[in-house]
Design an enzyme around this catalytic site. Structure first.
Site, PDB file in Angstrom:
ATOM      1  N   CYS A   2      29.252 -30.138 -70.027  1.00 14.71           N
ATOM      2  CA  CYS A   2      28.706 -30.942 -68.941  1.00 14.71           C
ATOM      3  C   CYS A   2      28.472 -32.366 -69.438  1.00 14.71           C
ATOM      4  O   CYS A   2      28.483 -32.624 -70.640  1.00 14.71           O
ATOM      5  CB  CYS A   2      27.379 -30.360 -68.469  1.00 14.71           C
ATOM      6  SG  CYS A   2      27.512 -28.638 -67.983  1.00 14.71           S
ATOM      7  N   ARG A  27      35.779 -35.209 -69.146  1.00 10.37           N
ATOM      8  CA  ARG A  27      35.391 -33.945 -69.781  1.00 10.37           C
ATOM      9  C   ARG A  27      35.744 -32.746 -68.910  1.00 10.37           C
ATOM     10  O   ARG A  27      35.741 -31.624 -69.384  1.00 10.37           O
ATOM     11  CB  ARG A  27      33.876 -33.940 -70.030  1.00 10.37           C
ATOM     12  CG  ARG A  27      33.413 -35.028 -70.945  1.00 10.37           C
ATOM     13  CD  ARG A  27      31.918 -35.220 -70.835  1.00 10.37           C
ATOM     14  NE  ARG A  27      31.178 -34.122 -71.414  1.00 10.37           N
ATOM     15  CZ  ARG A  27      30.735 -34.092 -72.663  1.00 10.37           C
ATOM     16  NH1 ARG A  27      30.962 -35.118 -73.460  1.00 10.37           N
ATOM     17  NH2 ARG A  27      30.062 -33.078 -73.118  1.00 10.37           N
ATOM     18  N   TRP A  82      29.980 -28.328 -65.615  1.00 13.79           N
ATOM     19  CA  TRP A  82      31.153 -27.493 -65.897  1.00 13.79           C
ATOM     20  C   TRP A  82      30.609 -26.085 -65.937  1.00 13.79           C
ATOM     21  O   TRP A  82      29.919 -25.700 -66.882  1.00 13.79           O
ATOM     22  CB  TRP A  82      31.724 -27.916 -67.247  1.00 13.79           C
ATOM     23  CG  TRP A  82      33.124 -27.525 -67.526  1.00 13.79           C
ATOM     24  CD1 TRP A  82      34.234 -28.322 -67.416  1.00 13.79           C
ATOM     25  CD2 TRP A  82      33.591 -26.267 -68.005  1.00 13.79           C
ATOM     26  NE1 TRP A  82      35.349 -27.615 -67.781  1.00 13.79           N
ATOM     27  CE2 TRP A  82      34.984 -26.355 -68.147  1.00 13.79           C
ATOM     28  CE3 TRP A  82      32.976 -25.054 -68.315  1.00 13.79           C
ATOM     29  CZ2 TRP A  82      35.775 -25.299 -68.586  1.00 13.79           C
ATOM     30  CZ3 TRP A  82      33.767 -23.994 -68.754  1.00 13.79           C
ATOM     31  CH2 TRP A  82      35.146 -24.136 -68.887  1.00 13.79           C
ATOM     32  N   ASN A 108      23.123 -29.854 -70.758  1.00 16.71           N
ATOM     33  CA  ASN A 108      24.443 -29.521 -71.270  1.00 16.71           C
ATOM     34  C   ASN A 108      24.234 -28.483 -72.360  1.00 16.71           C
ATOM     35  O   ASN A 108      23.464 -28.715 -73.283  1.00 16.71           O
ATOM     36  CB  ASN A 108      25.095 -30.792 -71.843  1.00 16.71           C
ATOM     37  CG  ASN A 108      26.418 -30.508 -72.522  1.00 16.71           C
ATOM     38  OD1 ASN A 108      27.070 -29.504 -72.247  1.00 16.71           O
ATOM     39  ND2 ASN A 108      26.820 -31.412 -73.413  1.00 16.71           N
ATOM     40  N   GLY A 109      24.894 -27.324 -72.248  1.00 20.00           N
ATOM     41  CA  GLY A 109      24.723 -26.286 -73.262  1.00 20.00           C
ATOM     42  C   GLY A 109      24.535 -24.936 -72.593  1.00 20.00           C
ATOM     43  O   GLY A 109      24.805 -24.781 -71.402  1.00 20.00           O
ATOM     44  N   GLU A 501      54.108 -21.938 -83.271  1.00 19.96           N
ATOM     45  CA  GLU A 501      53.324 -23.046 -82.722  1.00 19.96           C
ATOM     46  C   GLU A 501      53.497 -24.301 -83.578  1.00 19.96           C
ATOM     47  O   GLU A 501      53.622 -25.414 -83.044  1.00 19.96           O
ATOM     48  CB  GLU A 501      51.846 -22.631 -82.611  1.00 19.96           C
ATOM     49  CG  GLU A 501      50.892 -23.708 -82.121  1.00 19.96           C
ATOM     50  CD  GLU A 501      51.262 -24.318 -80.772  1.00 19.96           C
ATOM     51  OE1 GLU A 501      52.143 -23.808 -80.087  1.00 19.96           O
ATOM     52  OE2 GLU A 501      50.670 -25.364 -80.431  1.00 19.96           O
ATOM     53  N   LYS A 505      54.928 -27.880 -82.203  1.00 15.91           N
ATOM     54  CA  LYS A 505      54.165 -29.136 -82.329  1.00 15.91           C
ATOM     55  C   LYS A 505      55.037 -30.200 -82.975  1.00 15.91           C
ATOM     56  O   LYS A 505      55.095 -31.335 -82.515  1.00 15.91           O
ATOM     57  CB  LYS A 505      52.953 -28.915 -83.210  1.00 15.91           C
ATOM     58  CG  LYS A 505      51.563 -28.783 -82.792  1.00 15.91           C
ATOM     59  CD  LYS A 505      50.990 -29.048 -81.488  1.00 15.91           C
ATOM     60  CE  LYS A 505      51.732 -28.754 -80.250  1.00 15.91           C
ATOM     61  NZ  LYS A 505      51.225 -27.749 -79.365  1.00 15.91           N
ATOM     62  N   GLU A 508      57.971 -31.374 -80.595  1.00 16.49           N
ATOM     63  CA  GLU A 508      57.637 -32.098 -79.369  1.00 16.49           C
ATOM     64  C   GLU A 508      57.077 -33.501 -79.629  1.00 16.49           C
ATOM     65  O   GLU A 508      57.278 -34.384 -78.794  1.00 16.49           O
ATOM     66  CB  GLU A 508      56.742 -31.288 -78.426  1.00 16.49           C
ATOM     67  CG  GLU A 508      55.333 -31.007 -78.886  1.00 16.49           C
ATOM     68  CD  GLU A 508      54.536 -30.192 -77.841  1.00 16.49           C
ATOM     69  OE1 GLU A 508      53.586 -29.517 -78.253  1.00 16.49           O
ATOM     70  OE2 GLU A 508      54.845 -30.257 -76.639  1.00 16.49           O
ATOM     71  N   HIS A 524      69.156 -13.129 -92.432  1.00 16.18           N
ATOM     72  CA  HIS A 524      70.072 -12.639 -91.394  1.00 16.18           C
ATOM     73  C   HIS A 524      70.715 -13.802 -90.643  1.00 16.18           C
ATOM     74  O   HIS A 524      71.253 -13.616 -89.554  1.00 16.18           O
ATOM     75  CB  HIS A 524      69.320 -11.709 -90.439  1.00 16.18           C
ATOM     76  CG  HIS A 524      68.755 -10.509 -91.135  1.00 16.18           C
ATOM     77  ND1 HIS A 524      69.535  -9.485 -91.621  1.00 16.18           N
ATOM     78  CD2 HIS A 524      67.480 -10.205 -91.503  1.00 16.18           C
ATOM     79  CE1 HIS A 524      68.771  -8.582 -92.220  1.00 16.18           C
ATOM     80  NE2 HIS A 524      67.512  -9.006 -92.172  1.00 16.18           N
ATOM     81  N   LYS A 623      52.262 -33.146 -69.023  1.00 17.13           N
ATOM     82  CA  LYS A 623      51.113 -32.306 -69.403  1.00 17.13           C
ATOM     83  C   LYS A 623      51.075 -31.021 -68.579  1.00 17.13           C
ATOM     84  O   LYS A 623      50.784 -29.967 -69.109  1.00 17.13           O
ATOM     85  CB  LYS A 623      49.820 -33.109 -69.229  1.00 17.13           C
ATOM     86  CG  LYS A 623      48.575 -32.397 -69.740  1.00 17.13           C
ATOM     87  CD  LYS A 623      48.588 -32.222 -71.252  1.00 17.13           C
ATOM     88  CE  LYS A 623      47.433 -31.426 -71.777  1.00 17.13           C
ATOM     89  NZ  LYS A 623      47.690 -30.881 -73.116  1.00 17.13           N
TER      90      LYS A 623
HETATM   91  C1  AGP Z   1      52.349 -27.633 -75.660  1.00 17.68           C
HETATM   92  O1  AGP Z   1      52.060 -28.594 -76.609  1.00 17.68           O
HETATM   93  C2  AGP Z   1      53.065 -28.126 -74.466  1.00 17.68           C
HETATM   94  N1  AGP Z   1      52.386 -29.185 -73.832  1.00 17.68           N
HETATM   95  C3  AGP Z   1      53.563 -27.029 -73.531  1.00 17.68           C
HETATM   96  O2  AGP Z   1      54.341 -26.132 -74.261  1.00 17.68           O
HETATM   97  C4  AGP Z   1      52.506 -26.234 -72.750  1.00 17.68           C
HETATM   98  O3  AGP Z   1      51.807 -25.396 -73.616  1.00 17.68           O
HETATM   99  C5  AGP Z   1      53.210 -25.418 -71.653  1.00 17.68           C
HETATM  100  O4  AGP Z   1      53.849 -26.274 -70.761  1.00 17.68           O
HETATM  101  C6  AGP Z   1      52.274 -24.510 -70.920  1.00 17.68           C
HETATM  102  O5  AGP Z   1      51.291 -25.224 -70.236  1.00 17.68           O
HETATM  103  P1  AGP Z   1      50.002 -24.525 -69.681  1.00 17.68           P
HETATM  104  O6  AGP Z   1      49.277 -23.923 -70.823  1.00 17.68           O
HETATM  105  O7  AGP Z   1      49.246 -25.624 -69.012  1.00 17.68           O
HETATM  106  O8  AGP Z   1      50.455 -23.469 -68.715  1.00 17.68           O
END
Ligand code: AGP
Length: 628
Positions: A2, A27, A82, A108-109, A501, A505, A508, A524, A623
């Site tokens: 919050c 936030r 939140w 907040n908390g 992962e 990272k 991307e 393989h 995003k």
């Molecule tokens: C991760 O760094 C990316 N931005 C992307 O793979 C993301 O995780 C994916 O598009 C899924 O998004 P979401 O978790 O909002 O569903």
């Protein structure tokens, strides 16, 4: 999660509070409100009243509602909520007030013992109007202020807001940053904290407080960051600070030399690093309030222990980083609860005909809560009769609304396109889900659940240790691979999911081609790629498959690979094979994803910066992916 603001001066505060709340919008929140003291009556007599306006929705909505109201008061507090305890609603929005309506609190908390306090307060005649944990605070403060019997024997009235707040907070277990104002004390705001930030500062002609520096930056650059247990009493003329024992103290003033852009990034050069550095808090916040009276509690599951016990198959559906969190969930659910679990890219799940029965649980994981493929998969799974459980970071998002139950990860809004802190929030949330399933299935004792819960909490400090000690090693490794054309990430067991992962990272944000493989798969096919200097990044932490991983690395070493290893602190042997070693603290294998992912995030960022890339907004990516 919050946001809190407060201001007391000689000019009306309504607009100051609204603009402070707008600064805190990043936030993430579901409702907002303010409480402002009514100005003194004729002859300076106090007008013992507060104007409290709170509503569900955005700050802009609150602002329009206030536009038509004359609120000339010069002392007030504000809040963006939140939801944690109680759904997002106008009744649950802060500020909350005492029975007499003359004390208002924003918080907040999480108050961990709120249920017990609420029961006591109701028994003593207090009237509650919300479902929140916070509402116990104005009532506790009211008792201390008025000297009403509170069962502690400290019955004398304080008629002093500071003393009443201090006395009330002694009853509270949990985390809090609070601001309190009382109509009987014109111009006074009291603030205190424990495990939730509060920043206080004196502007040209008013005193300010907030939960985040960014809300103060227009008023002052000289701030005091309160420590746990410390209090501040703000008046229009100045601020007095008190230590945890209640003694007046000299303030520790920090001068902040940030512009607005820097302030939004918490003083960091980019959002990605700010968000990476927030991960210890994300672990703590995601676990907060989950162990109640020694019992793991996830009320939002919406399933009774009996219903959980009937689950015989789990599908985790997600995309990208969230899919990788799903791979970790598969490992943990099968390991702890012994329920067969499949992880599937949502884009694939929706177009095949998965075997779903009423005892199937579908877990949809999505940071944004609006990924088109994940949503379509949820709808499909529900039509086929599955129970769907969402794990998301965004309150009220479509994933939250369309699932039967939801756990919100406590990451706060994530701005960098590359997910970091939300991944950690997802892994912690999925671990809690796996523990709940194990408990419901009778596969784990309460003692075992508590022990694992405690160890998971310890990872917050362990991540901090990585920040504090491993930066030089990470920078060195990044410099060694920045000019490569491709990289392989390899690990075994749960570490292979971490590698997926790590590779995502890196690719991307640095545009360096990277793939991840289970290390046993190298020979393989992928090993054909390795020539002298080819970077192989491995997670080779202590685990039952450590020796196997080392054997696979030897095969890479023999072909000239440059090996960068994430290894357990104290593992000196790994240096015989690895060119660069980044250490992480020793944790139980099941919690490695929470710690060992962090250096891979930092490594990806460092490589990206060395290659001149924009780490917050990588090319071609969005995003939230709201199209198929
Ligand atoms: C991760 O760094 C990316 N931005 C992307 O793979 C993301 O995780 C994916 O598009 C899924 O998004 P979401 O978790 O909002 O569903």
């Amino acid at each position: 999660m919050c946001g809190i603001v407060g201001c007391t001066g000689s000019a009306p505060v309504k607009d100051v509070l609204i603009s402070g709340l707008k600064r805190l919008e990043y936030r993430g929140y579901d409702s907002a409100g303010i409480a402002v003291q009514k100005p003194a009556g004729p002859g300076g007599a106090p007008a013992p009243d507060l104007v409290v306006v709170h509503r569900v929705g955005k700050v802009a909505g609150l602002e329009s509602e206030l536009e038509h109201q004359s609120i000339p008061g010069t002392c007030g507090i504000g809040h963006t909520r939140w939801a944690t305890h109680g759904r997002p609603s106008t009744a649950n929005a802060h500020p909350h007030t005492s029975c007499a309506g003359d004390i208002a609190v924003v918080h907040n908390g999480i108050i961990e013992n709120f249920a017990e306090l609420r029961e006591e307060l109701i028994a003593r005649g207090h009237h509650f109007t919300s479902e929140t944990d916070t509402e116990v605070l104005p009532h506790l403060i009211e008792e201390a202020y008025e000297g009403a019997p509170d069962g502690t024997g400290a019955e004398e009235a304080t008629h002093d807001l500071l003393r009443a707040v201090r006395r009330a907070m002694r009853r509270v277990v949990g985390a809090y940053g609070i601001a309190v104002t009382c109509a009987q004390e014109p111009g006074v705001i009291v603030t205190t904290r424990k495990d939730s930030p509060i920043v206080v500062g004196r502007g040209a002609d008013a005193s300010y407080l907030a939960s985040d520096l960014i809300a103060l930056i227009d008023a002052t650059r000289d701030v005091v960051i309160l420590e746990d247990g410390e209090c501040a009493r703000l008046t229009p003329d100045g601020i007095t600070y008190y230590d945890a024992a209640g003694k007046a103290m000299e303030p520790r003033i920090t001068h902040v030399d940030w512009d607005l852009d820097m302030a939004e990034k918490g003083g960091y050069p980019d959002f990605m690093i700010k968000e990476i550095m927030e991960q210890p808090r994300v672990v703590r916040d995601t676990l907060a309030g989950r162990m109640v009276g020694g019992e793991l509690t996830i009320d939002e599951l919406g399933l009774t222990p009996e219903e959980l016990n009937l689950i015989d198959r789990v599908y985790v559906i997600a995309c990208g980083t969230s899919y990788h969190a799903g791979l970790i969930a598969k490992n943990l659910i099968e390991r702890w609860a012994r329920i067969p679990t499949e992880v599937e890219a949502a884009s694939e799940f929706r177009y095949r005909n998965p075997i779903i029965t009423p005892s199937t649980l579908v877990v949809a994981v999505s940071q944004s809560g609006e990924t088109a493929d994940t949503l379509a998969a949820i709808r499909d799974a529900r039509i086929k009769g599955a129970k769907v459980f969402g794990i998301t970071n965004v309150i009220g998002s479509p994933v939250a609304r369309e699932s039967d139950g939801v756990i919100y990860t406590k990451a706060n809004k994530e701005i960098a396109v590359a997910s970091t802190k939300s991944f950690i929030g997802q892994v912690v949330s999925l671990s809690l889900l796996a523990l709940s399933l194990a408990q419901a299935k009778g596969r784990m004792t309460t003692g075992e659940v508590r022990m694992l819960f405690r160890e998971m909490g310890d990872t917050a400090e362990q991540i901090q240790w990585i920040f504090d000690t491993q930066e030089p090693a990470i920078e060195e490794a990044a410099a060694a691979m920045k000019d490569a054309h491709s990289a392989l990430f390899v690990g075994r067991g749960i570490a292979s999911a971490i590698c997926y992962e790590g590779a995502l990272k890196l690719k991307e944000i640095s545009y360096l081609h990277a793939e991840a493989y289970a290390a046993g798969e190298m020979k393989h096919g992928p090993i054909a790629l390795i020539d002298p200097g080819f970077p192989v990044i491995t997670v080779a932490t202590q685990s039952p498959v450590y020796d196997k991983t080392i054997s696979n690395l030897k095969e890479c070493e023999a072909r000239g690979a440059k090996i960068i290893a994430v290894a357990t602190e104290g593992d000196e042997d790994i240096k015989q094979i690895a060119d660069h070693v980044i250490y992480v603290p020793r944790v139980r294998d099941c919690f490695t994803p929470i710690t060992a992912t962090v250096p891979l995030q930092l490594l990806a960022r460092s490589v990206a910066l060395l290659r001149g890339c924009d780490v917050d907004q990588p090319r071609n990516l969005a995003k939230s992916v709201t199209v198929e």
